[in-house]
Design a protein around this motif. Sequence first.
Motif, short mmCIF file in Angstrom:
data_model
loop_
_atom_site.label_atom_id
_atom_site.label_comp_id
_atom_site.label_asym_id
_atom_site.label_seq_id
_atom_site.Cartn_x
_atom_site.Cartn_y
_atom_site.Cartn_z
N ALA A 53 -8.17 9.16 -4.57
CA ALA A 53 -8.05 7.90 -5.14
C ALA A 53 -7.42 7.92 -6.39
O ALA A 53 -8.10 7.86 -7.53
CB ALA A 53 -9.24 7.01 -4.94
N ASP B 86 -13.82 9.14 -4.48
CA ASP B 86 -12.93 9.83 -3.80
C ASP B 86 -11.90 10.47 -4.50
O ASP B 86 -11.26 9.84 -5.22
CB ASP B 86 -12.10 8.76 -2.78
N TYR C 73 -5.87 5.66 -7.98
CA TYR C 73 -6.07 4.39 -8.78
C TYR C 73 -7.30 4.48 -9.73
O TYR C 73 -7.24 3.41 -10.45
CB TYR C 73 -5.89 3.35 -7.97
N VAL D 92 0.83 5.45 0.29
CA VAL D 92 -0.10 6.54 0.58
C VAL D 92 0.91 7.97 0.61
O VAL D 92 1.98 7.89 1.25
CB VAL D 92 -0.70 6.61 1.89
N THR E 159 -2.70 3.60 -3.81
CA THR E 159 -3.29 1.92 -4.16
C THR E 159 -4.46 2.07 -3.24
O THR E 159 -4.76 2.47 -2.46
CB THR E 159 -2.14 1.06 -3.51
N ASN E 160 -5.03 0.92 -3.72
CA ASN E 160 -6.47 0.71 -3.20
C ASN E 160 -6.23 -0.41 -2.12
O ASN E 160 -4.95 -0.72 -1.85
CB ASN E 160 -7.55 0.11 -4.05
N GLY F 98 -1.76 12.94 1.59
CA GLY F 98 -3.28 12.06 1.47
C GLY F 98 -3.57 11.45 0.26
O GLY F 98 -4.73 10.83 0.34
N LYS G 103 -4.21 8.47 -2.34
CA LYS G 103 -3.94 7.23 -2.06
C LYS G 103 -3.45 6.61 -3.60
O LYS G 103 -4.34 6.57 -4.57
CB LYS G 103 -5.37 6.68 -1.57
N ASN H 45 0.84 -1.15 0.03
CA ASN H 45 0.01 -0.04 -0.05
C ASN H 45 0.74 1.01 -0.06
O ASN H 45 1.67 1.40 0.75
CB ASN H 45 -0.88 0.08 1.17
N TYR I 116 -2.83 0.09 -8.46
CA TYR I 116 -2.67 1.44 -8.28
C TYR I 116 -2.90 2.10 -9.73
O TYR I 116 -2.76 2.98 -10.17
CB TYR I 116 -0.96 1.67 -8.17
#
Length: 831
Positions: free
Chosen positions: A565, A562, A567, A490, A498-499, A494, A496, A488, A504
């Motif tokens: 996000a 989001d 990815y 981050v 990857t989930n 903030g 992201k 992961n 990714y």
Amino acid sequence: MRVTLRHSLLATVALAALPAAVQAQTTSAAPAPVDSAAPAADQLPAPDTSGDEIVVVGSANPAGQRRREAGYAVTTLSNEAIMAAAPISAADVLKLVPGIHAETTSGVSGPNIQVRGFPTSGDSKFVTMQIDSLPIFPVSSLAFLDNSTQIRLDETIKRVEATIGGQAVLFGNGQPGATVNFVQKNGKTDPGGLAEFTYGTGSQYRFDGYYGADLGNGWYGSVGGFYRTQKGVRNTQFPSDQGYQIVGTIHHEFEDGSFTLYGRQTHDQNAFFTAVPLIRTGPDNDIKLRPFPGFNPTRDTFLGNANRIVTFNIASNGTNTPVSKTVDLAKGRGIDHHLVGFDFDKTFGDISFSNKLSYAAGTTPTIAQFTGATPVTLGSFITSQVTAANANATATAAAGRPATGGTATLISNGQALTDLNQFVQGIGITYVLKKIKSFQDEARLSAEIFEGNTLTGGVYFADYDSDDTWFTGHNQLMTVQNNALPINIVLNNGVKVTNGSGVYTPTALALHNVYHGRNEAVFLTDSWRITPKLKVDAGVRYEWEQVDATFQNSARANISTDPLALYDYGASVLLPSTRPVEYSGSHAAFNVDANYEVFHNVNAFVGYNKGYSLPTFDDLRTNVRTTSKVDQVQGGIKTFSRLFALDLTGFYNTFRGQPASQLLADGTIVNYLTSSDTYGVELNGEVRYNGFALAGQGTYQHGKYVAGGPGITGNQVIRNPDFQARVTPSYTFDTPVGGLMFYATGSYISDRFSDLQNLQPLPKYYTLDVGASLIMHNGLEIRFTGTNVTNTLGITEGNSRVVGSGVAAGGVFLGRPLFGPNYQVSLKMKF
């Protein structure tokens, strides 16, 4: 299923081709008696080359002909020869067939099979696999699905026959390449039973069984199949191969005829193995391979419990609303498939009639890893994602500031990864589900129009469907190690990367296409035994094809709710709208060959055929409507005696208009159209003396592209080795309890290229297999086999997801290696 007027006229055309009044008695199709002096080749771990066995592959006569009298090259493999070679799949059997190079490093399913001189970039387009002389599926190979994936080897298979070109271009689906026929056992020809238990490397446990019997009053029945489970040579930490197959037959004999009803149910899950990182050194003509640090290429696999279950987002139809999709990589490239067939033979006075039909349906998923990018350091990966995030205005605005760095943790336990020099790898997760079904029918009528001359007319019909759903891409970040661990990432603002599964990148290609195809063909052949020693066969085929498809449109969209996000930005999404795609076309094939008995144990043959390949579903998907055309010439000798047998075949073919496509890591599809010329020679033979036998197969070919564009024209034909050979010495002797045989097989594959541009050379390699069997007087048989016992590091594929060499700094590249040593012990009891 719709039936056109043309289809209803096909039988009339075939009937009209035969004389209305035939005075002579129809020639018998019964096999001639086998010469008692012929060698018992089916006792050896090598192809049967006696020449007197009856073969049906490529034969106008459904009952077959003697192999040595065929005007084309045929390889036959007994059940004993197949089991001794310990193939991992139906495709792997083809390592015993000259002129074919089968790449089975992906596992049980998903092979690439190359036929001498046929320029194919992958899959098995020019290999048709048949069950009792009818194709398993009308199209030999679709994307993520070939014929071999739809059948599993077990003790219900009596023998395998294979030929390239020849008369096979006239029958069934008109395959100009290789036609491989799996002949099933039945209760009449194979009475009795057996039970076999096998234990092997990777916690393999397998049971095979078969029983055939006379049921009385002309009825015969058989049942058989297998069940197995194993983690495999590459230990995935979960069953990599698990499933079963059940096969049954009912055979009935009546006056002047017979029929056979058979059914096959196959349910199998098979892990798919992708290319792994390797290091190459040396020039292209003398490449040396070394393992990538921390990864054993013949034993290790990225697959493991930590990454078995993967979740990623796809778009709801026509909206930007993400829908979570979870896949299980244990399903791999498996199959859940059933097939029912019916063979009918009857003589009506002077005319003999044969009809074969089958219906098949099932689902064939591909849930698998596909590597595309070479490993990079964790630090460089984070830096690349910082750059990508800061270039995304929406993500940066949502974060409130640009990113300057990021943190990495293992998803499995939350452990922080602090070594920025650690290597990581992005591996794409592909989900493909194909729902297929097909109906096929082939009918033949034969009559002897004068002594020694038999005319055969026939029709072939196929109606088939494929409902395809694809979601490719979804690169998952992992550690470079056996049973890799997802990571992961981050960023420090903030964002992201990857989930929750370490994915990714979004869906690179979303696809939903529904295809319906129909093929109708008529053929007419004539077999003329001009003299007792000279036989000439000639035939023509004409085929019509109609394809109707519906393609669902797609677009690119940001599907995440989001904005942080990263990815889910730029995903390929399916839209509610569709577009129709239609194709209709036709083409003709022709074959003529002759066989002459030079001496009592020496036959010479020569043949010429013009074949073709009409566009398939996948060609239309990539907007290719080209009909490939193949001209082939082959000739040689077939000779045998008590001490030796030899088939020597020379060949030359020209290939015009072969479409090929390449699916890149980002979902882009690159199309090619090539032509090639190839010549060569193949050998299949053995010698025997006082318990010692030496069997061998080999192929030399020289194939070049004569068209394909800059960077392709003049190159060596893709994936085909110029030279490959297989040599098997064996020794058999009697013991107080039974016959004991030891054998070994040395194989050699020369240099090849993985790509059309010849920028990804694949170095030559050697392998050694060993085996022993003890056949006891009481019916028990114990067999031991070991494949690649020298742990050879050889590769069959480079990086198919990139155009170019695919080699990064330090010689790092991706290749799909051979499996390491694999040992099996089996105990078989016959009754």
